[in-house]
Scaffold this motif. Structure first.
Motif, mmCIF file in Angstrom:
data_model
loop_
_atom_site.group_PDB
_atom_site.id
_atom_site.type_symbol
_atom_site.label_atom_id
_atom_site.label_comp_id
_atom_site.label_asym_id
_atom_site.label_seq_id
_atom_site.Cartn_x
_atom_site.Cartn_y
_atom_site.Cartn_z
ATOM 1 N N GLY A 60 0.776 -1.237 0.000
ATOM 2 C CA GLY A 60 0.000 0.000 0.000
ATOM 3 C C GLY A 60 0.802 1.278 0.000
ATOM 4 O O GLY A 60 0.255 2.354 0.249
ATOM 5 N N VAL A 61 2.107 1.193 -0.304
ATOM 6 C CA VAL A 61 2.951 2.385 -0.340
ATOM 7 C C VAL A 61 3.231 2.750 -1.800
ATOM 8 O O VAL A 61 3.677 1.915 -2.577
ATOM 9 C CB VAL A 61 4.284 2.152 0.403
ATOM 10 N N LYS A 62 2.976 3.988 -2.155
ATOM 11 C CA LYS A 62 3.238 4.448 -3.513
ATOM 12 C C LYS A 62 4.735 4.390 -3.774
ATOM 13 O O LYS A 62 5.529 4.982 -3.035
ATOM 14 C CB LYS A 62 2.725 5.883 -3.685
ATOM 15 N N SER A 63 5.137 3.655 -4.811
ATOM 16 C CA SER A 63 6.561 3.464 -5.055
ATOM 17 C C SER A 63 6.891 3.660 -6.526
ATOM 18 O O SER A 63 6.039 3.555 -7.411
ATOM 19 C CB SER A 63 6.997 2.061 -4.605
ATOM 20 N N ALA A 64 8.159 3.947 -6.764
ATOM 21 C CA ALA A 64 8.686 4.121 -8.113
ATOM 22 C C ALA A 64 10.044 3.445 -8.170
ATOM 23 O O ALA A 64 10.695 3.248 -7.149
ATOM 24 C CB ALA A 64 8.814 5.604 -8.456
ATOM 25 N N ILE A 65 10.480 3.095 -9.364
ATOM 26 C CA ILE A 65 11.776 2.449 -9.548
ATOM 27 C C ILE A 65 12.649 3.319 -10.446
ATOM 28 O O ILE A 65 12.168 3.875 -11.426
ATOM 29 C CB ILE A 65 11.618 1.025 -10.138
ATOM 30 N N VAL A 66 13.915 3.450 -10.071
ATOM 31 C CA VAL A 66 14.897 4.164 -10.887
ATOM 32 C C VAL A 66 15.998 3.173 -11.229
ATOM 33 O O VAL A 66 16.515 2.477 -10.349
ATOM 34 C CB VAL A 66 15.483 5.373 -10.128
ATOM 35 N N GLY A 67 16.357 3.082 -12.504
ATOM 36 C CA GLY A 67 17.407 2.145 -12.897
ATOM 37 C C GLY A 67 17.513 2.059 -14.405
ATOM 38 O O GLY A 67 16.901 2.841 -15.132
ATOM 39 N N THR A 68 18.281 1.074 -14.846
ATOM 40 C CA THR A 68 18.571 0.905 -16.267
ATOM 41 C C THR A 68 18.113 -0.463 -16.744
ATOM 42 O O THR A 68 18.368 -1.471 -16.089
ATOM 43 C CB THR A 68 20.090 1.035 -16.520
ATOM 44 N N ILE A 69 17.439 -0.484 -17.889
ATOM 45 C CA ILE A 69 17.136 -1.739 -18.575
ATOM 46 C C ILE A 69 17.699 -1.661 -19.986
ATOM 47 O O ILE A 69 18.065 -0.584 -20.465
ATOM 48 C CB ILE A 69 15.615 -2.022 -18.640
ATOM 49 N N GLY A 70 17.767 -2.801 -20.672
ATOM 50 C CA GLY A 70 18.194 -2.808 -22.055
ATOM 51 C C GLY A 70 17.001 -2.668 -22.988
ATOM 52 O O GLY A 70 15.845 -2.856 -22.592
ATOM 53 N N ASP A 71 17.290 -2.346 -24.230
ATOM 54 C CA ASP A 71 16.243 -2.262 -25.253
ATOM 55 C C ASP A 71 16.052 -3.668 -25.825
ATOM 56 O O ASP A 71 16.443 -3.976 -26.950
ATOM 57 C CB ASP A 71 16.659 -1.279 -26.344
ATOM 58 N N ASP A 72 15.448 -4.537 -24.998
ATOM 59 C CA ASP A 72 15.321 -5.942 -25.370
ATOM 60 C C ASP A 72 14.048 -6.527 -24.774
ATOM 61 O O ASP A 72 13.304 -5.840 -24.050
ATOM 62 C CB ASP A 72 16.553 -6.739 -24.913
ATOM 63 N N ALA A 73 13.789 -7.791 -25.065
ATOM 64 C CA ALA A 73 12.557 -8.431 -24.593
ATOM 65 C C ALA A 73 12.506 -8.493 -23.071
ATOM 66 O O ALA A 73 11.436 -8.301 -22.475
ATOM 67 C CB ALA A 73 12.458 -9.842 -25.183
ATOM 68 N N ASP A 74 13.639 -8.762 -22.426
ATOM 69 C CA ASP A 74 13.654 -8.805 -20.964
ATOM 70 C C ASP A 74 13.296 -7.445 -20.372
ATOM 71 O O ASP A 74 12.562 -7.347 -19.384
ATOM 72 C CB ASP A 74 15.036 -9.236 -20.459
ATOM 73 N N GLY A 75 13.825 -6.386 -20.970
ATOM 74 C CA GLY A 75 13.520 -5.048 -20.479
ATOM 75 C C GLY A 75 12.041 -4.726 -20.588
ATOM 76 O O GLY A 75 11.445 -4.157 -19.665
ATOM 77 N N ARG A 76 11.441 -5.109 -21.694
ATOM 78 C CA ARG A 76 10.004 -4.851 -21.878
ATOM 79 C C ARG A 76 9.181 -5.661 -20.868
ATOM 80 O O ARG A 76 8.167 -5.173 -20.364
ATOM 81 C CB ARG A 76 9.601 -5.173 -23.319
ATOM 82 N N GLU A 77 9.635 -6.878 -20.566
ATOM 83 C CA GLU A 77 8.924 -7.694 -19.588
ATOM 84 C C GLU A 77 9.061 -7.109 -18.183
ATOM 85 O O GLU A 77 8.107 -7.113 -17.403
ATOM 86 C CB GLU A 77 9.457 -9.131 -19.617
ATOM 87 N N VAL A 78 10.229 -6.590 -17.874
ATOM 88 C CA VAL A 78 10.439 -5.920 -16.585
ATOM 89 C C VAL A 78 9.452 -4.763 -16.419
ATOM 90 O O VAL A 78 8.805 -4.607 -15.372
ATOM 91 C CB VAL A 78 11.893 -5.416 -16.467
ATOM 92 N N LEU A 79 9.333 -3.939 -17.448
ATOM 93 C CA LEU A 79 8.409 -2.801 -17.385
ATOM 94 C C LEU A 79 6.970 -3.282 -17.216
ATOM 95 O O LEU A 79 6.187 -2.679 -16.458
ATOM 96 C CB LEU A 79 8.534 -1.939 -18.640
ATOM 97 N N ARG A 80 6.604 -4.351 -17.907
ATOM 98 C CA ARG A 80 5.240 -4.876 -17.799
ATOM 99 C C ARG A 80 4.946 -5.328 -16.367
ATOM 100 O O ARG A 80 3.858 -5.061 -15.833
ATOM 101 C CB ARG A 80 5.052 -6.046 -18.772
ATOM 102 N N ILE A 81 5.914 -5.990 -15.751
ATOM 103 C CA ILE A 81 5.726 -6.464 -14.371
ATOM 104 C C ILE A 81 5.518 -5.285 -13.431
ATOM 105 O O ILE A 81 4.598 -5.286 -12.601
ATOM 106 C CB ILE A 81 6.941 -7.308 -13.933
ATOM 107 N N PHE A 82 6.360 -4.255 -13.556
ATOM 108 C CA PHE A 82 6.220 -3.086 -12.696
ATOM 109 C C PHE A 82 4.862 -2.414 -12.888
ATOM 110 O O PHE A 82 4.206 -2.012 -11.916
ATOM 111 C CB PHE A 82 7.333 -2.077 -12.962
ATOM 112 N N GLU A 83 4.446 -2.268 -14.128
ATOM 113 C CA GLU A 83 3.163 -1.619 -14.399
ATOM 114 C C GLU A 83 2.017 -2.412 -13.783
ATOM 115 O O GLU A 83 1.081 -1.837 -13.218
ATOM 116 C CB GLU A 83 2.960 -1.461 -15.908
ATOM 117 N N ASN A 84 2.075 -3.738 -13.884
ATOM 118 C CA ASN A 84 1.033 -4.584 -13.284
ATOM 119 C C ASN A 84 0.998 -4.451 -11.765
ATOM 120 O O ASN A 84 -0.050 -4.620 -11.144
ATOM 121 C CB ASN A 84 1.257 -6.051 -13.658
ATOM 122 N N GLU A 85 2.159 -4.152 -11.168
ATOM 123 C CA GLU A 85 2.245 -4.028 -9.710
ATOM 124 C C GLU A 85 1.986 -2.601 -9.232
ATOM 125 O O GLU A 85 2.008 -2.334 -8.033
ATOM 126 C CB GLU A 85 3.623 -4.485 -9.222
ATOM 127 N N GLY A 86 1.761 -1.682 -10.156
ATOM 128 C CA GLY A 86 1.486 -0.298 -9.768
ATOM 129 C C GLY A 86 2.723 0.488 -9.383
ATOM 130 O O GLY A 86 2.632 1.493 -8.665
#
Length: 284
Positions: A41-67
């Motif tokens: 229940g705590v509003k959170s954000a992530i700062v970091g680096t991903i690659g321009d690849d399938a894993d990076g897109r999946e990482v973003l999808r997971i974060f978005e699903n988790e709010g």
């Protein structure tokens, strides 16, 4: 991104073993902590680096699903961080091979704004080295929590508000010294809060305000302990943000970390606050 295989026993050289389960899931110390904070229940954000690849897109999808706010994530020139993990039921342990980005992309303006306006900034072994880039230091900006991963024998905890190593790391910092004394030494020297995780035994902490406090662990049916420490860090910060005193915050974080061990990965079984409250109600 983690790829995790659950096996009865580790394979020996050139041996093929059958995995009971193979899972793909998000991982990483700060990333798992961000998901734990959001679940609690705590509003959170992530700062970091991903690659321009399938894993990076999946990482973003997971974060978005988790709010979790991803506006502070930058796209780098190297592959997204990832690990291949074999979890052994026989040893109740895991073996990890990891790929780390060769370079970290510069923080974007959204990242700097998120950090500057946050109440807490939780950093891992990568983030602790980027505080200057963010223009943040203790007492100037958010309170700083540090997930002390590896190689912290000579770390000076005065630069953070909350220092959370394992009991084994504290033993390396203070060879032959009782854990309680080691915690007190660091906390009083830095004027901050130091909490040591102790696996299934729970956690112990010290602050100038509370003195030494301890909190027991919880027994659950364990599938994997992967990410349990990262979950504890996020849960502890969540409880402190929500106004709980240190000992209660540690107790609740112990329970959150234990419950997360029901899953093969580090994120899927992190409880929400109602789920945590219901569990604690029946495990007083």
């Amino acid at each position: 991104m983690d790829t995790i295989a659950l096996v009865d026993k580790y394979p020996s050289a050139d041996e093929r073993v059958i995995a009971e389960e193979i899972s793909r899931a998000g991982g990483g110390p700060a990333a798992v902590a961000a998901v734990a904070l959001s679940r609690l229940g705590v509003k959170s954000a992530i700062v970091g680096t991903i690659g321009d690849d399938a894993d990076g897109r999946e990482v973003l999808r997971i974060f978005e699903n988790e709010g979790v706010d991803i506006s502070g994530v930058s796209i780098g020139s190297t592959s997204t961080a990832g690990s291949v993990i074999v979890a052994s039921k026989e040893h109740s342990a895991r073996a990890i091979s990891t790929r780390q980005p060769a370079t970290q992309a510069s923080m974007n303006e959204a990242a700097k704004s998120l950090i500057a306006n946050a109440e807490w900034l939780h950093v891992d072994h990568v983030g602790i080295k980027r505080l200057d880039e963010a223009g943040i230091s203790r007492g100037k900006g958010p309170q700083i929590s540090f997930d002390a991963g590896y190689g912290v024998e000579s770390f000076d905890p005065i630069i953070v508000d909350l220092f959370v190593p394992t009991d084994r790391q504290m033993a390396l910092r203070y060879p032959g010294v009782d854990l309680a004394v080691a915690l007190e030494n660091d906390a009083m020297k830095a004027g901050n809060t130091v909490v040591a995780t102790q696996g299934s035994a729970g956690s112990a902490g010290f602050s100038p305000e509370t003195g030494l406090v301890t909190a027991p662990g919880f027994k659950v049916e364990v599938t994997s302990t992967l990410g349990a420490g990262d979950v504890f860090h996020g849960a502890l910060v969540a409880q402190l943000i929500q106004g709980r005193h240190l000992q209660e915050a540690m107790l609740r974080a112990n329970a959150v970390a234990a419950l997360s061990c029901r899953g093969l990965d580090g994120q899927s079984m992190i409880p929400t606050t109602p789920e945590l409250d219901a569990y604690l109600e029946t495990h007083k």
